[in-house]
Design a protein around this motif. Sequence first.
Motif, PDB file in Angstrom:
ATOM      1  N   PRO A  30       0.830  -1.230   0.000  1.00  0.00           N
ATOM      2  CA  PRO A  30       0.000   0.000   0.000  1.00  0.00           C
ATOM      3  C   PRO A  30       0.856   1.268   0.000  1.00  0.00           C
ATOM      4  O   PRO A  30       0.357   2.354  -0.285  1.00  0.00           O
ATOM      5  N   PHE A  31       2.158   1.150   0.302  1.00  0.00           N
ATOM      6  CA  PHE A  31       3.053   2.319   0.315  1.00  0.00           C
ATOM      7  C   PHE A  31       3.669   2.597  -1.048  1.00  0.00           C
ATOM      8  O   PHE A  31       4.482   3.510  -1.188  1.00  0.00           O
ATOM      9  N   GLN A  32       3.282   1.793  -2.061  1.00  0.00           N
ATOM     10  CA  GLN A  32       3.815   1.976  -3.421  1.00  0.00           C
ATOM     11  C   GLN A  32       5.333   2.106  -3.412  1.00  0.00           C
ATOM     12  O   GLN A  32       5.910   3.044  -3.966  1.00  0.00           O
ATOM     13  N   GLN A  33       5.948   1.151  -2.768  1.00  0.00           N
ATOM     14  CA  GLN A  33       7.408   1.142  -2.661  1.00  0.00           C
ATOM     15  C   GLN A  33       8.018   0.680  -3.983  1.00  0.00           C
ATOM     16  O   GLN A  33       7.521  -0.239  -4.623  1.00  0.00           O
ATOM     17  N   ASN A  34       9.117   1.330  -4.381  1.00  0.00           N
ATOM     18  CA  ASN A  34       9.793   1.009  -5.640  1.00  0.00           C
ATOM     19  C   ASN A  34      10.646  -0.247  -5.519  1.00  0.00           C
ATOM     20  O   ASN A  34      11.871  -0.173  -5.461  1.00  0.00           O
ATOM     21  N   ARG A 165      27.076   5.176 -12.432  1.00  0.00           N
ATOM     22  CA  ARG A 165      26.708   6.436 -11.767  1.00  0.00           C
ATOM     23  C   ARG A 165      25.260   6.363 -11.272  1.00  0.00           C
ATOM     24  O   ARG A 165      24.430   7.243 -11.569  1.00  0.00           O
ATOM     25  N   PHE A 166      24.984   5.314 -10.535  1.00  0.00           N
ATOM     26  CA  PHE A 166      23.612   5.038 -10.099  1.00  0.00           C
ATOM     27  C   PHE A 166      23.610   4.499  -8.677  1.00  0.00           C
ATOM     28  O   PHE A 166      24.496   3.738  -8.288  1.00  0.00           O
ATOM     29  N   ALA A 167      22.571   4.882  -7.901  1.00  0.00           N
ATOM     30  CA  ALA A 167      22.456   4.381  -6.528  1.00  0.00           C
ATOM     31  C   ALA A 167      21.025   3.970  -6.189  1.00  0.00           C
ATOM     32  O   ALA A 167      20.067   4.643  -6.582  1.00  0.00           O
ATOM     33  N   PHE A 168      20.902   2.867  -5.458  1.00  0.00           N
ATOM     34  CA  PHE A 168      19.641   2.518  -4.799  1.00  0.00           C
ATOM     35  C   PHE A 168      19.662   3.213  -3.441  1.00  0.00           C
ATOM     36  O   PHE A 168      20.514   2.926  -2.602  1.00  0.00           O
ATOM     37  N   MET A 169      18.719   4.129  -3.242  1.00  0.00           N
ATOM     38  CA  MET A 169      18.785   5.068  -2.118  1.00  0.00           C
ATOM     39  C   MET A 169      17.980   4.616  -0.910  1.00  0.00           C
ATOM     40  O   MET A 169      18.132   5.173   0.174  1.00  0.00           O
ATOM     41  N   GLY A 170      17.120   3.599  -1.054  1.00  0.00           N
ATOM     42  CA  GLY A 170      16.225   3.279   0.051  1.00  0.00           C
ATOM     43  C   GLY A 170      15.403   4.510   0.391  1.00  0.00           C
ATOM     44  O   GLY A 170      15.026   5.277  -0.502  1.00  0.00           O
ATOM     45  N   ASP A 171      15.146   4.743   1.687  1.00  0.00           N
ATOM     46  CA  ASP A 171      14.351   5.914   2.089  1.00  0.00           C
ATOM     47  C   ASP A 171      15.223   7.004   2.696  1.00  0.00           C
ATOM     48  O   ASP A 171      14.767   7.794   3.519  1.00  0.00           O
ATOM     49  N   VAL A 172      16.480   7.063   2.307  1.00  0.00           N
ATOM     50  CA  VAL A 172      17.390   8.081   2.840  1.00  0.00           C
ATOM     51  C   VAL A 172      17.062   9.449   2.247  1.00  0.00           C
ATOM     52  O   VAL A 172      16.836  10.429   2.964  1.00  0.00           O
ATOM     53  N   LEU A 173      17.017   9.508   0.926  1.00  0.00           N
ATOM     54  CA  LEU A 173      16.808  10.772   0.204  1.00  0.00           C
ATOM     55  C   LEU A 173      15.804  10.544  -0.910  1.00  0.00           C
ATOM     56  O   LEU A 173      15.841   9.501  -1.582  1.00  0.00           O
ATOM     57  N   PHE A 174      14.890  11.515  -1.070  1.00  0.00           N
ATOM     58  CA  PHE A 174      13.884  11.439  -2.130  1.00  0.00           C
ATOM     59  C   PHE A 174      14.008  12.652  -3.037  1.00  0.00           C
ATOM     60  O   PHE A 174      14.668  13.641  -2.684  1.00  0.00           O
ATOM     61  N   ASP A 205      26.203  14.148 -10.722  1.00  0.00           N
ATOM     62  CA  ASP A 205      25.689  13.435 -11.900  1.00  0.00           C
ATOM     63  C   ASP A 205      25.023  12.111 -11.549  1.00  0.00           C
ATOM     64  O   ASP A 205      24.392  11.490 -12.398  1.00  0.00           O
ATOM     65  N   VAL A 206      25.154  11.674 -10.309  1.00  0.00           N
ATOM     66  CA  VAL A 206      24.644  10.350  -9.942  1.00  0.00           C
ATOM     67  C   VAL A 206      23.109  10.347  -9.888  1.00  0.00           C
ATOM     68  O   VAL A 206      22.494  11.172  -9.226  1.00  0.00           O
ATOM     69  N   VAL A 207      22.514   9.426 -10.631  1.00  0.00           N
ATOM     70  CA  VAL A 207      21.066   9.233 -10.623  1.00  0.00           C
ATOM     71  C   VAL A 207      20.742   8.226  -9.526  1.00  0.00           C
ATOM     72  O   VAL A 207      21.486   7.277  -9.313  1.00  0.00           O
ATOM     73  N   PHE A 208      19.647   8.467  -8.802  1.00  0.00           N
ATOM     74  CA  PHE A 208      19.278   7.494  -7.769  1.00  0.00           C
ATOM     75  C   PHE A 208      17.800   7.167  -7.820  1.00  0.00           C
ATOM     76  O   PHE A 208      16.984   7.988  -8.228  1.00  0.00           O
ATOM     77  N   LEU A 209      17.510   5.934  -7.437  1.00  0.00           N
ATOM     78  CA  LEU A 209      16.122   5.510  -7.286  1.00  0.00           C
ATOM     79  C   LEU A 209      15.814   5.450  -5.805  1.00  0.00           C
ATOM     80  O   LEU A 209      16.410   4.660  -5.073  1.00  0.00           O
ATOM     81  N   PRO A 210      14.882   6.307  -5.336  1.00  0.00           N
ATOM     82  CA  PRO A 210      14.490   6.235  -3.929  1.00  0.00           C
ATOM     83  C   PRO A 210      13.441   5.146  -3.721  1.00  0.00           C
ATOM     84  O   PRO A 210      12.930   4.570  -4.682  1.00  0.00           O
ATOM     85  N   GLY A 211      13.142   4.880  -2.465  1.00  0.00           N
ATOM     86  CA  GLY A 211      12.162   3.850  -2.148  1.00  0.00           C
ATOM     87  C   GLY A 211      10.740   4.195  -2.562  1.00  0.00           C
ATOM     88  O   GLY A 211       9.888   3.313  -2.660  1.00  0.00           O
ATOM     89  N   HIS A 212      10.489   5.464  -2.789  1.00  0.00           N
ATOM     90  CA  HIS A 212       9.137   5.902  -3.161  1.00  0.00           C
ATOM     91  C   HIS A 212       9.246   7.067  -4.144  1.00  0.00           C
ATOM     92  O   HIS A 212      10.136   7.906  -4.011  1.00  0.00           O
ATOM     93  N   GLY A 213       8.328   7.129  -5.092  1.00  0.00           N
ATOM     94  CA  GLY A 213       8.284   8.260  -6.012  1.00  0.00           C
ATOM     95  C   GLY A 213       9.333   8.180  -7.107  1.00  0.00           C
ATOM     96  O   GLY A 213       9.907   7.122  -7.373  1.00  0.00           O
ATOM     97  N   ALA A 214       9.563   9.352  -7.732  1.00  0.00           N
ATOM     98  CA  ALA A 214      10.396   9.409  -8.930  1.00  0.00           C
ATOM     99  C   ALA A 214      11.882   9.362  -8.626  1.00  0.00           C
ATOM    100  O   ALA A 214      12.322   9.723  -7.537  1.00  0.00           O
ATOM    101  N   ALA A 215      12.649   8.924  -9.612  1.00  0.00           N
ATOM    102  CA  ALA A 215      14.107   8.973  -9.536  1.00  0.00           C
ATOM    103  C   ALA A 215      14.556  10.426  -9.589  1.00  0.00           C
ATOM    104  O   ALA A 215      13.796  11.319  -9.994  1.00  0.00           O
ATOM    105  N   SER A 216      15.782  10.682  -9.151  1.00  0.00           N
ATOM    106  CA  SER A 216      16.315  12.038  -9.221  1.00  0.00           C
ATOM    107  C   SER A 216      17.830  11.975  -9.396  1.00  0.00           C
ATOM    108  O   SER A 216      18.397  10.894  -9.528  1.00  0.00           O
ATOM    109  N   ARG A 217      18.426  13.159  -9.406  1.00  0.00           N
ATOM    110  CA  ARG A 217      19.871  13.281  -9.560  1.00  0.00           C
ATOM    111  C   ARG A 217      20.394  13.979  -8.306  1.00  0.00           C
ATOM    112  O   ARG A 217      19.754  14.903  -7.792  1.00  0.00           O
TER     113      ARG A 217
END
Length: 230
Positions: A30-34, A165-174, A205-217
């Motif tokens: 239900p939290f729409q986790q990535n 140049r990519f990171a799995f961010m968990g819920d640290v930063l969105f 330049d590092v792109v990251f995927l957070p645990g929720h919502g859109a990816a960012s840089r």
Amino acid sequence: LQATAVVSMQQCRYFLIMTQFRIAIVPVTPFQQNCALVYDETSKRGAVVDPGGDVASILEAITKTGVTIEKILITHGHIDHAGGAAELREKLGVLIEGPHKDDDFLLQSLPKTGAQYGMLDARVVTPDRWLSEGDKVEVADFSFRVIEAPGHSPGSVVLFNEVQRFAFMGDVLFKGSIGRTDLRGGNHAQLISSIKTKILPLGDDVVFLPGHGAASRIGDERDSNPYLVD
Ligand SMILES: [Zn+2]
Ligand SMILES: [Zn+2]
């Protein structure tokens, strides 16, 4: 000299064709986790990152992409990231790596937390490998460096691939926000410190995927994230 240049160009192209970094996102719980499949499009080998639940949807995505899953990775012990990991491990017959052992108390209480959120399938998770600062996590031919980033939870880790140049961010930063720190073991000052001293230095330049919502840089967050702009 020219001939050598041509050869190295071909080698370079060959390398690019030989490894193709791919990520497929499966929103779960239900939290729409990535939840993500990270894999090499050429060899079709990969891993599942943060299988919080909805294991049937994850298995469907694995079938659809045709990826052979080698392992399960967990960024931190919250239910939306880890609740489905034990079930998926059993179904796939692979090992679980991560998070840091400081999140063990969260992993051990997943069924209890699940009951509170109506996620009744959540099971206790005991990882096969705890992760610590500087550890390497291999997925297909890709290598991720483990960065301990406590604050959202005590045992949160970020998985950074230097080459891609990519990171799995968990819920640290969105994108535009940071992880909540009002849950058990959360610490706001520690989270801000983790982001500023360990995540921002990875590079704009590092792109990251957070645990929720859109990816960012990372550079975009450094410039405009309201929690980081002093
Ligand atoms: Zn979390
Ligand atoms: Zn989450």
